[in-house]
Design an enzyme around this catalytic site. Sequence first.
Site, PDB file in Angstrom:
ATOM      1  CE  LYS A  80      -4.516   0.900   0.503  1.00  0.00           C
ATOM      2  NZ  LYS A  80      -5.695   0.177   0.030  1.00  0.00           N
ATOM      3  N   GLY A 177     -24.769   3.057   3.527  1.00  0.00           N
ATOM      4  CA  GLY A 177     -23.878   3.563   2.475  1.00  0.00           C
ATOM      5  C   GLY A 177     -24.306   3.116   1.091  1.00  0.00           C
ATOM      6  N   GLY A 179     -22.979   4.102  -1.973  1.00  0.00           N
ATOM      7  CA  GLY A 179     -21.984   4.651  -2.899  1.00  0.00           C
ATOM      8  C   GLY A 179     -21.770   3.732  -4.080  1.00  0.00           C
ATOM      9  CB  VAL A 181     -19.565  -1.048  -3.159  1.00  0.00           C
ATOM     10  CG1 VAL A 181     -19.859  -2.530  -2.935  1.00  0.00           C
ATOM     11  CG2 VAL A 181     -18.128  -0.859  -3.629  1.00  0.00           C
TER      12      VAL A 181
HETATM   13  N1  LIG Z   1     -15.060   0.480  -4.375  1.00  0.00           N
HETATM   14  C1  LIG Z   1     -14.598  -0.746  -4.189  1.00  0.00           C
HETATM   15  O1  LIG Z   1     -14.443  -1.540  -5.138  1.00  0.00           O
HETATM   16  C2  LIG Z   1     -14.286  -1.226  -2.786  1.00  0.00           C
HETATM   17  C3  LIG Z   1     -13.527  -2.412  -2.630  1.00  0.00           C
HETATM   18  C4  LIG Z   1     -13.276  -2.892  -1.347  1.00  0.00           C
HETATM   19  C5  LIG Z   1     -13.755  -2.187  -0.252  1.00  0.00           C
HETATM   20  N2  LIG Z   1     -14.467  -1.020  -0.426  1.00  0.00           N
HETATM   21  C6  LIG Z   1     -14.945  -0.330   0.774  1.00  0.00           C
HETATM   22  O2  LIG Z   1     -16.360  -0.274   0.709  1.00  0.00           O
HETATM   23  C7  LIG Z   1     -16.840   0.941   1.283  1.00  0.00           C
HETATM   24  C8  LIG Z   1     -17.663   1.704   0.254  1.00  0.00           C
HETATM   25  O3  LIG Z   1     -16.867   1.921  -0.902  1.00  0.00           O
HETATM   26  P1  LIG Z   1     -17.415   2.772  -2.134  1.00  0.00           P
HETATM   27  O4  LIG Z   1     -16.407   2.641  -3.208  1.00  0.00           O
HETATM   28  O5  LIG Z   1     -18.845   2.419  -2.387  1.00  0.00           O
HETATM   29  O6  LIG Z   1     -17.318   4.228  -1.526  1.00  0.00           O
HETATM   30  P2  LIG Z   1     -18.185   5.522  -1.909  1.00  0.00           P
HETATM   31  O7  LIG Z   1     -17.414   6.668  -1.382  1.00  0.00           O
HETATM   32  O8  LIG Z   1     -18.592   5.498  -3.346  1.00  0.00           O
HETATM   33  O9  LIG Z   1     -19.517   5.308  -1.055  1.00  0.00           O
HETATM   34  C9  LIG Z   1     -19.602   5.448   0.327  1.00  0.00           C
HETATM   35  C10 LIG Z   1     -20.998   5.910   0.648  1.00  0.00           C
HETATM   36  O10 LIG Z   1     -21.134   5.970   2.065  1.00  0.00           O
HETATM   37  C11 LIG Z   1     -21.803   7.164   2.396  1.00  0.00           C
HETATM   38  N3  LIG Z   1     -21.507   7.540   3.786  1.00  0.00           N
HETATM   39  C12 LIG Z   1     -20.439   8.222   4.270  1.00  0.00           C
HETATM   40  N4  LIG Z   1     -20.547   8.387   5.598  1.00  0.00           N
HETATM   41  C13 LIG Z   1     -21.712   7.788   5.968  1.00  0.00           C
HETATM   42  C14 LIG Z   1     -22.377   7.608   7.208  1.00  0.00           C
HETATM   43  N5  LIG Z   1     -21.887   8.100   8.351  1.00  0.00           N
HETATM   44  N6  LIG Z   1     -23.544   6.919   7.216  1.00  0.00           N
HETATM   45  C15 LIG Z   1     -24.063   6.437   6.067  1.00  0.00           C
HETATM   46  N7  LIG Z   1     -23.483   6.592   4.861  1.00  0.00           N
HETATM   47  C16 LIG Z   1     -22.314   7.260   4.814  1.00  0.00           C
HETATM   48  C17 LIG Z   1     -21.327   8.173   1.361  1.00  0.00           C
HETATM   49  O11 LIG Z   1     -22.218   9.273   1.259  1.00  0.00           O
HETATM   50  C18 LIG Z   1     -21.303   7.312   0.105  1.00  0.00           C
HETATM   51  O12 LIG Z   1     -22.558   7.305  -0.561  1.00  0.00           O
HETATM   52  C19 LIG Z   1     -15.587   1.680   1.773  1.00  0.00           C
HETATM   53  O13 LIG Z   1     -15.347   1.292   3.120  1.00  0.00           O
HETATM   54  C20 LIG Z   1     -14.499   1.111   0.876  1.00  0.00           C
HETATM   55  O14 LIG Z   1     -13.234   1.225   1.500  1.00  0.00           O
HETATM   56  C21 LIG Z   1     -14.750  -0.543  -1.673  1.00  0.00           C
END
Ligand SMILES: NC(=O)c1ccc[n+]([C@@H]2O[C@H](COP(=O)([O-])OP(=O)(O)OC[C@H]3O[C@@H](n4cnc5c(N)ncnc54)[C@H](O)[C@@H]3O)[C@@H](O)[C@H]2O)c1
Length: 348
Positions: A80, A177, A179, A181
Amino acid sequence: MAVFNHPEFDQHEQVVFCSDAETGLKAIIAVHSTRLGPAVGGCRLWDYVTDEDALVDVLRLSRGMTYKNAMAGLPLGGGKSVIIGNAKTIKSEALFRAFGRMVHRLSGSYYSAEDVNITTHDIMQVNQETPFVAGLEGKSGNPGPFTALGTYQGIKAAAQHKFGSADLSGKTVAIQGLGSVGFYLCEHLHKEGAKLIVTDINQDAVNRAVTQFGATAVGLDAIYAADADIYAPCALGATLNDETIPQLKAKIVAGCANNQLKRPEHGDMLRARGILYAPDYVINAGGIINVAFEMRPQGYSAEESTAKVMQIFDTLLTIFNRADSQQLSTSVIADIMAQEIIAKGKTA
Ligand SMILES: NC(=O)c1ccc[n+]([C@@H]2O[C@H](COP(=O)([O-])OP(=O)(O)OC[C@H]3O[C@@H](n4cnc5c(N)ncnc54)[C@H](O)[C@@H]3O)[C@@H](O)[C@H]2O)c1
């Protein structure tokens, strides 16, 4: 700042401190292990309060990538990198190219990719100086849908183990959440006939889930005590802690967020409450699996990548069964299994 006797130091192979006065680059690259293959893990840009905070983050995250890649059955090690600075002000092509030159000096023992505050566009700039990057635009693309597919399969595996059937129709899933995913995950669950309870700080995302999937919206803190069969944390880390675990009504915790347990003992706390926990780095490996398929000499294949992501179902069933037979929490068993794979020196 101690490194070799730092509590988070775990025999990391290389910890490289990088600085470039001209561009203001200050970065740390940590290669935790290359035993299974080149270390792969994203680059995070964050305004760390102290250099020590940056070191802690990169040491922990790189170790986590070793475990995640091993459990996903990938021929990859764990690494990382972190760039220290304010994402709103520090970004420039020169900075990312300087970072690229630092990555290049590691001669392929570390491949960088996007992470928090780093876009695929930034990685393209890194790529101008080094081929040792992954997750480029126009190749494997957005990892979100693959992470969502793996998480969906993981939820089904947990339902199979806990409820005796992987069928989610009629089951209620509480999702924190929506987002890149979380929203795709809702799509899979809705298609199968699950009922959804959702929350997000982004009201637009909540409104879309209500309109498209008939989801019930709840407040940010109400999600833990939601009347659901499954809780899917898909936003922040450390949401499973002393305050939230006693509130959970769900019998399964299975979501994509990284570092869901605030402390390792929270895995035991979930087990003591009879809640089945799908270890985060196993269930959320879909994105890195997809990136790994971009790195193969024979090139990317969405079909083969999807087939590998689907295996998350079986990996989790193995963890759940072993946790039952050894009377240990699923998070402890996942760590033990990852260590076994790494010790063998090859993926399954
Ligand atoms: N994108 C990937 O492929 C991937 C892979 C492995 C792990 N992750 C993990 O999965 C999680 C989500 O990833 P993502 O890419 O969808 O991120 P993202 O930033 O697109 O989505 C996160 C969502 O969570 C919401 N959020 C933030 N704070 C919040 C709260 N207090 N309560 C409720 N919702 C809240 C945000 O508004 C956003 O809609 C993260 O922890 C990330 O590290 C993502």
